[in-house]
Scaffold this motif. Sequence first.
Motif, PDB file in Angstrom:
ATOM      1  N   HIS A  24       0.849  -1.203   0.000  1.00  0.00           N
ATOM      2  CA  HIS A  24       0.000   0.000   0.000  1.00  0.00           C
ATOM      3  C   HIS A  24       0.883   1.250   0.000  1.00  0.00           C
ATOM      4  O   HIS A  24       2.111   1.151  -0.028  1.00  0.00           O
ATOM      5  CB  HIS A  24      -0.972  -0.017   1.193  1.00  0.00           C
ATOM      6  N   PHE A  45      -4.936   7.967  -1.086  1.00  0.00           N
ATOM      7  CA  PHE A  45      -4.478   6.710  -1.692  1.00  0.00           C
ATOM      8  C   PHE A  45      -5.511   5.595  -1.541  1.00  0.00           C
ATOM      9  O   PHE A  45      -5.261   4.447  -1.878  1.00  0.00           O
ATOM     10  CB  PHE A  45      -3.117   6.309  -1.102  1.00  0.00           C
ATOM     11  N   ALA A 160      -4.042   1.060  -7.619  1.00  0.00           N
ATOM     12  CA  ALA A 160      -3.891  -0.375  -7.888  1.00  0.00           C
ATOM     13  C   ALA A 160      -3.697  -0.707  -9.369  1.00  0.00           C
ATOM     14  O   ALA A 160      -3.527  -1.872  -9.716  1.00  0.00           O
ATOM     15  CB  ALA A 160      -5.034  -1.205  -7.317  1.00  0.00           C
ATOM     16  N   LYS A 162      -1.442  -1.123 -12.336  1.00  0.00           N
ATOM     17  CA  LYS A 162       0.005  -1.313 -12.463  1.00  0.00           C
ATOM     18  C   LYS A 162       0.462  -1.552 -13.896  1.00  0.00           C
ATOM     19  O   LYS A 162       1.664  -1.713 -14.145  1.00  0.00           O
ATOM     20  CB  LYS A 162       0.457  -2.469 -11.557  1.00  0.00           C
ATOM     21  N   LYS A 218      -3.687  -4.770  -9.609  1.00  0.00           N
ATOM     22  CA  LYS A 218      -2.973  -5.705  -8.722  1.00  0.00           C
ATOM     23  C   LYS A 218      -3.908  -6.276  -7.657  1.00  0.00           C
ATOM     24  O   LYS A 218      -4.992  -5.727  -7.408  1.00  0.00           O
ATOM     25  CB  LYS A 218      -1.779  -4.992  -8.083  1.00  0.00           C
ATOM     26  N   SER A 222      -4.137  -4.937   1.188  1.00  0.00           N
ATOM     27  CA  SER A 222      -4.547  -5.145   2.587  1.00  0.00           C
ATOM     28  C   SER A 222      -5.161  -6.530   2.734  1.00  0.00           C
ATOM     29  O   SER A 222      -6.336  -6.728   2.431  1.00  0.00           O
ATOM     30  CB  SER A 222      -5.566  -4.082   3.001  1.00  0.00           C
ATOM     31  N   HIS A 246     -11.792  -4.539   3.686  1.00  0.00           N
ATOM     32  CA  HIS A 246     -11.124  -4.538   2.387  1.00  0.00           C
ATOM     33  C   HIS A 246     -11.723  -5.598   1.466  1.00  0.00           C
ATOM     34  O   HIS A 246     -12.107  -6.673   1.915  1.00  0.00           O
ATOM     35  CB  HIS A 246      -9.628  -4.799   2.567  1.00  0.00           C
TER      36      HIS A 246
HETATM   37  C1  FMN Z   1     -12.008   0.934  -6.290  1.00  0.00           C
HETATM   38  C2  FMN Z   1     -10.767   0.618  -5.503  1.00  0.00           C
HETATM   39  C3  FMN Z   1     -10.870   0.078  -4.229  1.00  0.00           C
HETATM   40  C4  FMN Z   1      -9.737  -0.233  -3.491  1.00  0.00           C
HETATM   41  N1  FMN Z   1      -9.882  -0.808  -2.273  1.00  0.00           N
HETATM   42  C5  FMN Z   1      -8.793  -1.189  -1.586  1.00  0.00           C
HETATM   43  C6  FMN Z   1      -8.923  -1.871  -0.342  1.00  0.00           C
HETATM   44  O1  FMN Z   1     -10.036  -2.131   0.137  1.00  0.00           O
HETATM   45  N2  FMN Z   1      -7.779  -2.232   0.296  1.00  0.00           N
HETATM   46  C7  FMN Z   1      -6.519  -1.977  -0.212  1.00  0.00           C
HETATM   47  O2  FMN Z   1      -5.539  -2.331   0.401  1.00  0.00           O
HETATM   48  N3  FMN Z   1      -6.373  -1.342  -1.390  1.00  0.00           N
HETATM   49  C8  FMN Z   1      -7.472  -0.943  -2.079  1.00  0.00           C
HETATM   50  N4  FMN Z   1      -7.307  -0.304  -3.287  1.00  0.00           N
HETATM   51  C9  FMN Z   1      -5.955  -0.130  -3.835  1.00  0.00           C
HETATM   52  C10 FMN Z   1      -5.109   0.915  -3.119  1.00  0.00           C
HETATM   53  O3  FMN Z   1      -5.807   2.141  -3.049  1.00  0.00           O
HETATM   54  C11 FMN Z   1      -3.749   1.056  -3.819  1.00  0.00           C
HETATM   55  O4  FMN Z   1      -3.159  -0.197  -3.977  1.00  0.00           O
HETATM   56  C12 FMN Z   1      -2.794   1.944  -3.027  1.00  0.00           C
HETATM   57  O5  FMN Z   1      -3.207   3.287  -3.092  1.00  0.00           O
HETATM   58  C13 FMN Z   1      -1.350   1.897  -3.529  1.00  0.00           C
HETATM   59  O6  FMN Z   1      -1.278   2.423  -4.825  1.00  0.00           O
HETATM   60  P1  FMN Z   1      -0.762   1.538  -6.048  1.00  0.00           P
HETATM   61  O7  FMN Z   1      -1.293   0.159  -5.844  1.00  0.00           O
HETATM   62  O8  FMN Z   1      -1.325   2.208  -7.263  1.00  0.00           O
HETATM   63  O9  FMN Z   1       0.744   1.580  -6.011  1.00  0.00           O
HETATM   64  C14 FMN Z   1      -8.443   0.027  -4.034  1.00  0.00           C
HETATM   65  C15 FMN Z   1      -8.338   0.575  -5.315  1.00  0.00           C
HETATM   66  C16 FMN Z   1      -9.478   0.863  -6.062  1.00  0.00           C
HETATM   67  C17 FMN Z   1      -9.352   1.402  -7.452  1.00  0.00           C
END
Ligand code: FMN
Length: 281
Positions: A24, A45, A160, A162, A218, A222, A246
């Motif tokens: 994360h 984020f 998320a 990538k 990805k 979490s 999550h």
């Molecule tokens: C719609 C949506 C829901 C998300 N929900 C979660 C979540 O419940 N738990 C989590 O760890 N990441 C979640 N993410 C991903 C994180 O926000 C993301 O992995 C984190 O900001 C790190 O950024 P990166 O993966 O782009 O490097 C979600 C992403 C999106 C698009």
Amino acid sequence: MLIWNRDIDSSEYERARFLPRPGHADYTAFMKYGGFNDFRGGGRFSGRITAPLVMAGALAKKLLNLVDIEVLAHTIAIGGIKAQPKGLDEIRQVDRNPLKCADTEAAEEMLKVIERAKKEGDSVGGIIEGTALKVPAGLGEPVFGTLEGELAKALFAIPAVKGVEFGSGFSAANKKGSENNDSFIIKNNKIATATNNAGGILGGISNGMPIVVRVAVKPTSSIAKSQETVNMESMESASLTIKGRHDTCIVPRAVPAVEAMIAVTLCDFAMRAGLIPRVIK
Ligand SMILES: Cc1cc2nc3c(=O)[nH]c(=O)nc-3n(C[C@H](O)[C@H](O)[C@H](O)COP(=O)(O)O)c2cc1C
């Protein structure tokens, strides 16, 4: 537009305030903002940031409707299970399917994979495909404002995401020119191509064919499984088990965000090209 959110529970985040979640943005945000990052839910984020993106996308789609451009997105893979959508009608109806997948049989398998990962306290990722139809040839502003570049930039704003590929994308690297080139043809008195390996873009400019872009999402970082991390305050090793709320798979939730970011970007280009007026009475 405003979204009120009263369904808040930050207790889990308080507990792990100084324990950055592997995968994360907790660590990078802590470093970037000198400890002033919003740890209660991940702040900017968090996946929540996609709600306003979708709001902007709804407006953009209305504007694109004026010039007949249609933007669609759907799930094409989750946890290694690939979808084989039959056609546009199925893709237009993906909202009926909880995984936003246009292949209902594959969706059932995907659901099993998600449930299995959930039981194991783990998560899975996948691929979303976005398509824009009836985009006229000529949109894109090379050199630094190419249509591919601006779409990729907008899509990478979705947490998320990538990977982004257009048309044949990474598979083009293993093809011969004779296999990857799209022959020009005349169709309904217009110039078109017989195949669409270019994904509707040549030289950073739309060529009139459907724009096809795929986005790699990805697995949710979490996860409930115990993971190794560090305590950023005491500078000691620590282990982390994430409870919180999550999703085991983010992919279906990211589908509307992909659609929205494509719509916003195309709307921008259509306005710059004068196709959509800047002032609508
Ligand atoms: C719609 C949506 C829901 C998300 N929900 C979660 C979540 O419940 N738990 C989590 O760890 N990441 C979640 N993410 C991903 C994180 O926000 C993301 O992995 C984190 O900001 C790190 O950024 P990166 O993966 O782009 O490097 C979600 C992403 C999106 C698009």
